[in-house]
Structures are given as C-alpha cells and as structure tokens.
Design a protein around this motif. Structure first.
Motif, PDB file in Angstrom:
ATOM      1  N   SER A 389      21.347  33.923  21.792  1.00  0.00           N
ATOM      2  CA  SER A 389      21.903  35.138  21.425  1.00  0.00           C
ATOM      3  C   SER A 389      23.272  35.064  21.205  1.00  0.00           C
ATOM      4  N   ALA A 390      23.829  36.244  20.615  1.00  0.00           N
ATOM      5  CA  ALA A 390      25.194  36.711  20.356  1.00  0.00           C
ATOM      6  C   ALA A 390      26.004  36.270  21.594  1.00  0.00           C
ATOM      7  N   PRO A 428      28.186  35.502  16.223  1.00  0.00           N
ATOM      8  CA  PRO A 428      28.960  36.441  15.637  1.00  0.00           C
ATOM      9  C   PRO A 428      29.775  35.780  14.547  1.00  0.00           C
ATOM     10  N   THR A 455      24.052  35.822  12.676  1.00  0.00           N
ATOM     11  CA  THR A 455      25.255  36.430  13.106  1.00  0.00           C
ATOM     12  C   THR A 455      24.983  37.562  13.876  1.00  0.00           C
ATOM     13  N   ILE A 456      23.683  38.135  13.906  1.00  0.00           N
ATOM     14  CA  ILE A 456      23.509  39.310  14.680  1.00  0.00           C
ATOM     15  C   ILE A 456      22.101  38.836  15.473  1.00  0.00           C
ATOM     16  N   ASP A 457      21.611  39.584  16.427  1.00  0.00           N
ATOM     17  CA  ASP A 457      20.300  39.376  16.721  1.00  0.00           C
ATOM     18  C   ASP A 457      19.341  40.527  16.651  1.00  0.00           C
ATOM     19  N   ILE A 458      19.452  41.484  16.013  1.00  0.00           N
ATOM     20  CA  ILE A 458      18.738  42.536  16.050  1.00  0.00           C
ATOM     21  C   ILE A 458      17.849  42.972  14.693  1.00  0.00           C
ATOM     22  N   ALA A 459      17.623  41.590  13.654  1.00  0.00           N
ATOM     23  CA  ALA A 459      16.791  41.551  12.660  1.00  0.00           C
ATOM     24  C   ALA A 459      15.516  40.705  12.535  1.00  0.00           C
ATOM     25  N   PRO A 460      14.636  40.776  13.599  1.00  0.00           N
ATOM     26  CA  PRO A 460      13.635  40.118  13.598  1.00  0.00           C
ATOM     27  C   PRO A 460      12.689  40.238  12.472  1.00  0.00           C
ATOM     28  N   GLY A 461      12.188  39.262  11.865  1.00  0.00           N
ATOM     29  CA  GLY A 461      11.349  39.397  10.476  1.00  0.00           C
ATOM     30  C   GLY A 461      12.577  39.164   9.386  1.00  0.00           C
ATOM     31  N   TYR A 462      13.824  39.082   9.608  1.00  0.00           N
ATOM     32  CA  TYR A 462      14.916  38.922   8.618  1.00  0.00           C
ATOM     33  C   TYR A 462      15.858  38.022   8.990  1.00  0.00           C
ATOM     34  N   ASP A 463      15.530  37.141  10.050  1.00  0.00           N
ATOM     35  CA  ASP A 463      16.577  36.243  10.454  1.00  0.00           C
ATOM     36  C   ASP A 463      16.886  35.339   9.439  1.00  0.00           C
ATOM     37  N   ILE A 465      17.909  36.053   6.402  1.00  0.00           N
ATOM     38  CA  ILE A 465      19.186  36.699   5.881  1.00  0.00           C
ATOM     39  C   ILE A 465      20.431  36.871   7.098  1.00  0.00           C
ATOM     40  N   ALA A 466      20.001  37.426   8.214  1.00  0.00           N
ATOM     41  CA  ALA A 466      21.067  37.292   9.468  1.00  0.00           C
ATOM     42  C   ALA A 466      21.635  35.852   9.444  1.00  0.00           C
ATOM     43  N   HIS A 490      11.673  33.421  15.753  1.00  0.00           N
ATOM     44  CA  HIS A 490      11.390  34.325  16.820  1.00  0.00           C
ATOM     45  C   HIS A 490       9.973  34.997  16.797  1.00  0.00           C
TER      46      HIS A 490
ATOM     47  N   ILE B 508      22.077  44.648   7.916  1.00  0.00           N
ATOM     48  CA  ILE B 508      22.456  43.294   8.738  1.00  0.00           C
ATOM     49  C   ILE B 508      23.894  43.034   8.399  1.00  0.00           C
ATOM     50  N   ASP B 526      22.111  44.248  20.220  1.00  0.00           N
ATOM     51  CA  ASP B 526      21.701  42.816  20.155  1.00  0.00           C
ATOM     52  C   ASP B 526      21.177  42.211  21.516  1.00  0.00           C
ATOM     53  N   LEU B 529      18.160  43.626  22.714  1.00  0.00           N
ATOM     54  CA  LEU B 529      16.740  43.034  22.122  1.00  0.00           C
ATOM     55  C   LEU B 529      16.810  41.541  22.541  1.00  0.00           C
ATOM     56  N   SER B 530      18.091  40.630  22.714  1.00  0.00           N
ATOM     57  CA  SER B 530      17.934  39.463  23.093  1.00  0.00           C
ATOM     58  C   SER B 530      17.345  39.181  24.553  1.00  0.00           C
ATOM     59  N   ARG B 533      13.735  39.748  24.390  1.00  0.00           N
ATOM     60  CA  ARG B 533      13.158  38.490  23.691  1.00  0.00           C
ATOM     61  C   ARG B 533      13.058  37.322  24.827  1.00  0.00           C
ATOM     62  N   GLY B 545      14.592  46.146  16.820  1.00  0.00           N
ATOM     63  CA  GLY B 545      14.902  45.660  15.639  1.00  0.00           C
ATOM     64  C   GLY B 545      15.219  46.649  14.602  1.00  0.00           C
ATOM     65  N   LEU B 546      15.540  46.010  13.503  1.00  0.00           N
ATOM     66  CA  LEU B 546      15.872  46.938  12.376  1.00  0.00           C
ATOM     67  C   LEU B 546      14.846  47.442  11.670  1.00  0.00           C
ATOM     68  N   THR B 550       7.773  45.486  10.360  1.00  0.00           N
ATOM     69  CA  THR B 550       7.716  44.031   9.898  1.00  0.00           C
ATOM     70  C   THR B 550       7.734  43.007  11.021  1.00  0.00           C
ATOM     71  N   PHE B 554       4.711  40.317  11.708  1.00  0.00           N
ATOM     72  CA  PHE B 554       5.071  38.932  11.771  1.00  0.00           C
ATOM     73  C   PHE B 554       4.609  38.072  13.051  1.00  0.00           C
TER      74      PHE B 554
END
Lengths: 567, 567
Positions: A389-390, A428, A455-463, A465-466, A490, B508, B526, B529-530, B533, B545-546, B550, B554
C-alpha cells in the motif's frame, strides 16, 4: 475450453501474423545466428521494422507442434562451448506435480504425462565444478553468440529510421535524458559483453532452455516487460497454459513468469518451457510449498534445494528467491498498514517466525549460487517486504531488505551468477526516485525489475493504469524490466483479455521510458505513426500501433477527413 | 436511443447512488450555502467522506426534471450583490442552431424547441460598465459565497481521516513534494479569495449559470479533470447529450466541455447548462464556424462577438479562445511532422492566411475581456499550436504561442477576468517539466489546463493510458486541471463506455498528483481502502474505489482468503 478444437482455434488465432507484417531475420556472424524482427509494410512503400518477441508463432512458415516443442536454437552454441555434460538428472516424483498418492495412476494424469512425453529432455549441467553463466564468459572476455544475438536484436534494422531522424534541429530538441543511462548509438556485441561482465545487464538463458531467443535486461538496453501466467485454477488445462504464454509474447511480453500453483506444475512447466522463445521465470518456493502440503513451517533447505535442481534441469531461466527477507526485519512490518503482501515473503516470514531462525535462503545463499552457475539460472532477488500500500512505501522494512539484496548481489557476482533485483509494488509518484536511487546505490547497478509501482491504491479494476504511471516513471529513471499488472490485480485471476490489457499498458510504459531516456531509434516508430496519422493513412496508423486490431475496431469512418490539417 | 423510455432508463441508471453511499452536506456561514459530499458507510462502522461532483443526480430525494432544469443554487448570491441586471438579451436566430432556412419550421425542430421552452431564462449582465467576476470581487477584498463554498468543498469532512493520519512517523515518510505548490492544512475562504485575486485559481461561474456548484481550478487546490462531450453525430438526441453530461459527472468529471458542432447546438447548450451542476466550457469558434457554413475565411469579428454574447447569455462558464495563435507564428509550423492539430487553431490559421491579417481574436482581445467581465465568463486561452505528435513537442511554434498567452493573461487580469491556460497535447516524459516551467514563468501561475499530455504516439486505442502517464506527472508538477483523453482518441467519437474509461484514467492521474503533491488528506482514502483490503473487507474495498461496479464485477470469489496476511 478443454476441447482440442477450441485450443486449436485459440492457437491458430494467436499464430496469425500481425496485419501487413512479415517475419524477417538479421543474420549475425554465423548462419545459425538469426535474429527475428517484424517488418510492417506501409501503404506508401515504406517498411518499418520492429522488435519482435512473438517467436516462431507468428511465422506462417514455421511448423509448430506444441507436443514436441520449438527448435533448439542455442543447442549448437552450448555444445560448442564444451563445458557442459548431459546426465540422467533428478528422478521424477509424483510429488513434483503436487499429486496425492491415489491420483498417480488416474487416467487423466496418465494422459497428461503421455502428452508431455515428447517434451522430456536429458538435462545438461556444467562439467564438475564449472561455471556456464553468461556473466562468467563475459568476465573472461568471451563474446558468446547469445551476446551477439542481443546486440543485433537491440539495434534492429535501422535503415528505415533515417528519414525520421534526419532533422538535426528536431533531434536536438527531442534528445532524451538518460538520467545516468549509457546508451550508445549502436550496440556492439562487445558492449553487451561489458554490460553483462559488470553485472549491469543479464541475459537469462538456462542451458536447459535452448529454445530461448536471447534478450537482455539492463538499464542501457530497451526497457523490457514481464507477464505472469499460472494455473492456480484447477480448471485450466496444460494446453491452455501454453496458449497463455503464446498470447502474452504476441502482445509483447519479453519474459514470462510461470507462477503456477497447485497440481501438475512440473508437467505444466515442461510444456511452457519447451514451447517458449522467451525466458521463463519462476518462484521455486511456490512449488516447494506444494510439496509440503502448503504448510510453510514444514519447508526444509533439502526440499527447497531439490526443487531448484528440478526446475534448473527443466530449463527455468531465472528464479525469484526471497533471500533478503531476514529474520531481524520481520518485526519492522508490525506497524505497517498492510503487513507482508508478497506471497513468497509471507511464506518465508512464517517459516522464520515458526522456527525462530534466520531464513534458509539467506544462510544457504552460496549453495544456491553453486546451483545457479551450473545451469546459468539468473537470480531475481525477490522483495518479500515490498509495500502493499502507499502507506507502507519506502519504509525501513523495505529498504533494510533492499540493502541485503545488495549484499547478496555482491555474493552472487563473486560466483559470476547473473542477478537482478525485484522492486515494489505500491509507491506514490514523489517517492519513486528514492527507490531507484537506493537500488542503484546498494545493488551496484544490477538490473532493477519492478512490479509497477502502483501510484495510488484507490483504483481496483484499473490497477494496470495506476501502475503504468509508476512503471513509466521508474523505467525512465533506470529500471530495466517492468512486471505487468492486469486490471484484475487485487481482485481475481486475469483472463485472456486482462493479460492483453496488462501487456499493452506496460508496452506503453516501457516505450514511454525508452523515448524519455533517448534510446536510439525508439522515437522513430512514433514518428512514422504520426506521419501516417497526419497523412490520413489510416491503415498504416493502425498497423504501427501496439494493438492494430483494437485501433481498427475503434475507427469511426464518419470522422472528418481533413479538419485538422492546415500547415 | 431516441425513445423516451430508453433515455429514462439511462437516466435512472445514472441517478442511482453509489453503493453504500449517501449524499450529505457541509453547511457554511449561511443556510443556503450547502456543499455536497458523498459519505461511504463501511462494514466496520466507519464513514469515509468523499468529494462529490455528481450534483443532485445521486440524491434520491432530489426531484429532477431535465426539461425544467436544476435549482438555481446561486441565484440569491448573485441577486444580493446587486450589480447585475436582467435584460431582454440577444434575439434568437435560426442560424444559432446551424439550421438552414427550410428547416426552421420542420416538425422535429419545432418539437425540440418546444421541449426546450421551459429552459429559457431571461439573461443577466453586469450593470452598465460593471465587472462581476470572482476575480474582481477578490481583488476588492470581498469573500463571496462562491469562495466560501470552494473552501468547504476542498476541505471536505476531515474527522474520519484522523485515524489514517495519526502515525507521525508515517506522515513524515510520506510527506508530499509540492514542487512549489502552497498547500495549507485547511483551506479558508480567505485563502481562496487570495488565490483568485492573484490569478492563481479561477472559479468558473457565469452569472447566467446559477445552477453551478462552485469549484476552483488552481495549483493549490485538488487537481481537477475535464470531460468533453458533443453532438458531432447528427444521430444523437439532445436528451442523450444531457445524459452524457450526467454520466460524466457521476464518474468524477469536475468540468464538462460541450464541443458540439453541427445542428441544434444552441438548443443543446440550453439543455446542458440548465441541467449541469458543474462548469461548462465551450469553444465559441466552433459555433461561429457553423454560422458561416464551415468556411473559415468567412468568419468576422462581428459574428464571433455576437456568438460570445449568445453563449455568455446562456451561461457558459469558460470559453476556449485561441487568441495566442498569431499570424507571425503560423510559418513556424511548416517544418512540423503534424502541422496544426487543434481544430480551433487550424480554423484561425486558415483565416489569418486567407486574409493575411493578424487574428481577430488577438486584435480584439480587450473587447473580448469586456464581454467576459460582464458575465464572469473565464478565459481558457487555447493552445492552437499545441503539438500533435511527440516530434513537434516543445517547438518554437508552441512556445511562441505560450508566451503570447502569457501577455494576454496580463491583459485579461487588467480587466479582472479569470484566466486559465491550455497546454499540450503530445509530450514525451522528459519534456513535460519544461512545459510546466515555461507556463509558470510566462503565464505568472495562471492555472494550467492540459490535454494529457500523451507520452508516446504508438498507442491508438489506448491513448487514455498513454496520456494518463503524462497527466499524472504534469498534475504533480503544478497543472490545475487535466482534460481527459478517451480510448477513442484519434480514432472516433467516444461512446458512453469510452467516456467512463477516460474519466477513470484521469481520476487516477489527478489523484496520483494530489498524493504526490501532498494535498492534505488526499492519501487517507488510499489508506482506508488498503486497510479494508488487508482485512479482507471486500465490499469496503470495492466501495472505496473509483469504480465500485467494476471492482465488484472483477472480484473472483475463488481467490485465497488469507495467503498474503502474516504480520
């Protein structure tokens, strides 16, 4: 998905050449040294030649039988060196496949074994006490065919680039910033040798994986990417595993890690290795844990050592070994937000705590080196204490382990064993440079191989990209290989589409890093595509992209044809 | 998609609150100053409160009728200032909707007009010679309700963060690097006023858009994102356009630009503005061009000026005006790989070349300022010469225009007109910092608003990712708002799913920038969320999450429940 016709369909889809593309070869100093490239024919008569990771699969002329394996490209090179011997090898055990006693003779298993029969090879190893690593040769001044292969591959064909690099003023304006990288205009075999000798690059190429098309991982070469595959799901068939690997290298994976757990992992590995033109990495601890029924405390050095030999004989090119996670570091994770998230790390931490002993990977490290050098397996020194985690980024646990990995690198280099260093994880943006700085400082420029970082933790489903953001940045800063993250990170196991999404995101990150560093010629492909875009050569634009299929599918014919064209 | 029931279905889907979320409000110094937040209830009893761009749409208690528009949140504030007047306004013309003469009375048009009837408002403007911009108030020391609203909104609720920010050692380790940003722990209304007065932030809020929930764009506030929508396709209905806007703000767009071209653009704009709680930007040149049948040479200052007034009366919050593209700069693009790719830029270049005259946007700039200050429309000074490929990045054409935008900023500020500066485009990673440096230097810290930038050109179909890398970096460096790029960039018009993909990629990037800068409290989400998790609170992980939908979709229930949990 188990039906053979379904698999054949998948494989034939995966084998289709890319649009307007043909496989070509650059021949080196000997006729059996032929480096593949992908030549893309444009509608204006130009040909753009690209680095090609896809192996023989995209060559329509190649006869491929996944039950027999690929041609042994390097067999003659290894033979000629005269420093290896064939030997009977370790006896195969039912345990290797994680099978319970009563399953040994089940008809399905028997069938799987029979299918794999033609893929069995008699293993090689260094003659008694010998050292057959590329680093060992490099340090003795020997330029191997593998090194020459890498040099030709990194350069590729350059003629087509001339027109794109001809504007001197533009080249000055766009000149890369290597941040300490040393990027010669043309890479010579001698340069490769020197980089390998210094430990600044590795060529993962086990002598028992002669099918591999050699490639280099090092900050002064193109940034590479790794894709993970694995059969954690008991539902997937071995043939499907092979197809996953072929799919991954089609989209540009330079390396593949087989992270299979559960049953049939030995047999799966045979299939993957014999059919893989890219280096294959594993985490041997995963298989060792299967052998003790998943009970970390029951792991022993003897059993682990036996697993290393088993996998080295099969031809695994690099092992992730979490030898830097030492007993005294474990308490440093107590205040963490997410503790130990590396699977290998948590297994070893459990073992150390249960026995209250120093990790056997650390205490037996030089014995491991002895195995590595007998087969030329490269180290990928694992970061068992990477942040999850960050909040845990760049903490003392992480950096204590990193410093230890630096010590172990020195030890491995004393044995001339090729070594790279794994890195995080979750970091980060403003803390990424410190990771690179610490790694360069403590690990003496051994190649860095990072997972993202996210770089961030809040993008589950888009990690994907993160983490591509962090990957591009750390690649620019000097990381040599980027381990991909898929959209399912995740959350679940990646399927075929997730694998592709992860790879494309990481090809973007790696290429962005190459362009920023100023890797010679990296930008020419962008320039060719942009020229095609400006001239409304739509098909060329698609075909020069990372994923021609998707670009074509997304193209909207109703778009204006000339609205943005004036000067 | 034109059927009313289909639209109703879309809108009701879009109006559904996020999982486990409720709309709450922070009340300011007066009862009609209520700032919305989204409170997410976690399974452990915690509540995490998030910045909320979605407006009344996610409030189940709000009665919404898109044919009547949203409540006029700011009407009383504007009235109380006593410096505006209602007036008849410009006469509506068939030309405004790009209609040919014979279409004026067609039944379909009549129906659209009738549908829009309840959305017509009597416009306001500053009393004769007056100035009603937030900057004007700020410079006279007045803290407006809009400024207080912004302060409360930027802070949000902080109580829940206490536990995540309590570890002093961790906070020191993770302390952001603002790279020159000035980020107070708590944002006061006075701080907002000061930032607006200095020109370092803008609050886009036309007095004819009283429905807007005020927000700030400036480097010392959270990084914002913009989504573009538009009805280039003649097939889309006006109701669909409204739904696109609602969909975009649901996923986090802080601003929306209406880039409609073609027919019914005046009526479309009425519908969007009256239903939009976020600031709406436009490129008035697009509509002006429609009025002269698409012939750039036929544009005149009189017609353009009339279009500005038309749109200012409707309530557009900021105008992209390409006034920095001067005649002498055009030849600088001759050697470019991709010429002029900005649509507005290419229109103006055509006009300048055809007339061999200086751009009327440049020569009439102060007259434009007079219009802007009568309605409080903000400038978004367009970068008509932005690079359309990596090859053209940071060239003299681009930077000559940027310097001119700096001059124009000073001029706009003499009129107390709020101003932001648009930026590229296509820029390799190592050349991004120079863009930020030049912008800060020449534009005196006026907010920077960039499109990406795309770090490479070879990712058609994935340009949201190629550009999210550059966007995150430039956001960290000081860019105030990031204009999204969708996967369809360069290829076609984004559909609903593309819009969402583009927005999530940019959320993101913006969040990664906030975390790196050290925006107070940004990292707490973050961390929450972590923690979820690590504790296997799957639902909380999704909901924080954002894109909870999704993440949930997933999630693979077969994942091990405790493999990565040890310390």
């Amino acid at each position: 998905m188990n039906a053979p016709d379904k698999l054949a369909q998948l494989l034939s889809l995966t084998r289709e050449p890319f649009p307007a593309s043909t496989k070509a070869w650059i021949t080196g100093s000997r006729p059996d040294l032929r480096v593949p490239v992908r030549d893309v024919a444009l509608s204006n008569g130009e040909v753009v030649s690209l680095y090609d990771t896809s192996g023989p699969y995209t060559d329509p002329a190649a006869a491929i039988d996944v039950r027999r394996g690929l041609p042994e490209l390097r067999a003659a090179w290894i033979d000629e060196r005269g420093d290896t011997e064939r030997y009977e090898g370790r006896l195969r055990q039912a345990l290797d496949d994680g099978l319970k006693h009563e399953e040994r003779d089940s008809p399905r298993i028997a069938q799987l074994r029979a299918d794999a029969a033609a893929l069995q090879r008699i293993p090689r190893r260094a003659r008694s006490g010998g050292n057959v690593t590329q680093m060992h040769y490099a340090r003795r001044g020997i330029v191997t065919p593998e090194m020459e292969y890498v040099a030709l591959r990194e350069n590729g064909k350059r003629e087509w680039m001339a027109e794109y690099l001809a504007d001197a003023q533009r080249e000055r304006r766009l000149a890369g910033n290597g941040l300490g990288a040393r990027l010669p205009a043309v890479i010579t075999p001698e340069f490769v040798r020197d980089e390998v000798a210094r430990g600044r690059a590795i060529i993962p190429a086990n002598i028992n994986h002669p099918e591999v098309e050699p490639m280099a991982i090092g900050r002064n070469f193109r940034v590479k990417i790794n894709a993970n595959i694995g059969n954690s799901a008991v539902t997937s068939s071995i043939e499907e595993e092979v197809e996953k690997m072929v799919w991954a290298i089609r989209w540009g994976a330079d390396n593949v890690m087989d992270l299979s757990t559960g049953r049939h992992i030995h047999t799966t590995r045979d299939w993957i290795l014999r059919n893989s033109p890219v280096p294959i990495g594993t985490v041997p601890l995963y298989q060792a844990l299967e052998k003790v029924g998943g009970v970390a405390e029951d792991l022993t050095w003897a059993l682990y050592r036996d697993t290393l030999i088993e996998q080295a004989e099969q031809g695994v090119d690099y092992f992730t070994i979490h030898a830097g996670l030492r007993l005294p570091f474990i308490h440093l994770t107590a205040q963490r937000r997410t503790g130990i998230v590396s699977r290998g790390g948590s297994i070893m931490a459990k073992w150390c705590i249960a026995h209250h002993q120093e990790s056997f990977l650390y205490t037996h490290f030089e014995e491991i080196c002895e195995i590595m050098k007998a087969y030329d397996v490269s180290f990928s020194l694992g970061d068992g204490l990477r942040p999850g985690s960050a909040a845990d980024a760049n903490d003392e646990a992480q950096f204590a382990e990193l410093r230890t990995l630096g010590e172990l690198t020195q030890l491995a280099w004393q044995h001339d064993v090729q070594t790279m260093i794994e890195g995080p994880g979750h970091v980060p943006m403003h803390m990424i440079q410190a990771n690179m700085d610490e790694q360069l400082k403590h690990c003496h420029e051994a190649p860095f191989y990072t997972l993202g970082p996210l770089t961030i933790d809040i993008a589950p489903g888009y990690d994907h990209i993160a983490s591509a953001i962090g990957a591009a940045m750390i690649g620019w800063m000097g990381t040599a290989m980027l381990c991909y993250v898929t959209p399912k990170e995740h959350l679940g196991l990646p399927d075929r589409e997730d694998v592709k999404q992860g790879i494309v995101a990481y090809k973007i990150a790696a290429h962005a890093a190459d362009v920023a560093k100023g890797h010679p010629g990296a930008r020419a492909r962008d320039d060719a595509l942009s020229k095609a875009r400006f001239e409304f050569r739509w098909t060329d634009q698609f075909n020069l992209g990372l994923d021609p299929d998707t670009a074509r599918e997304f193209h909207d014919e109703t778009l204006p044809k000339d609205a943005s064209k004036v000067a």
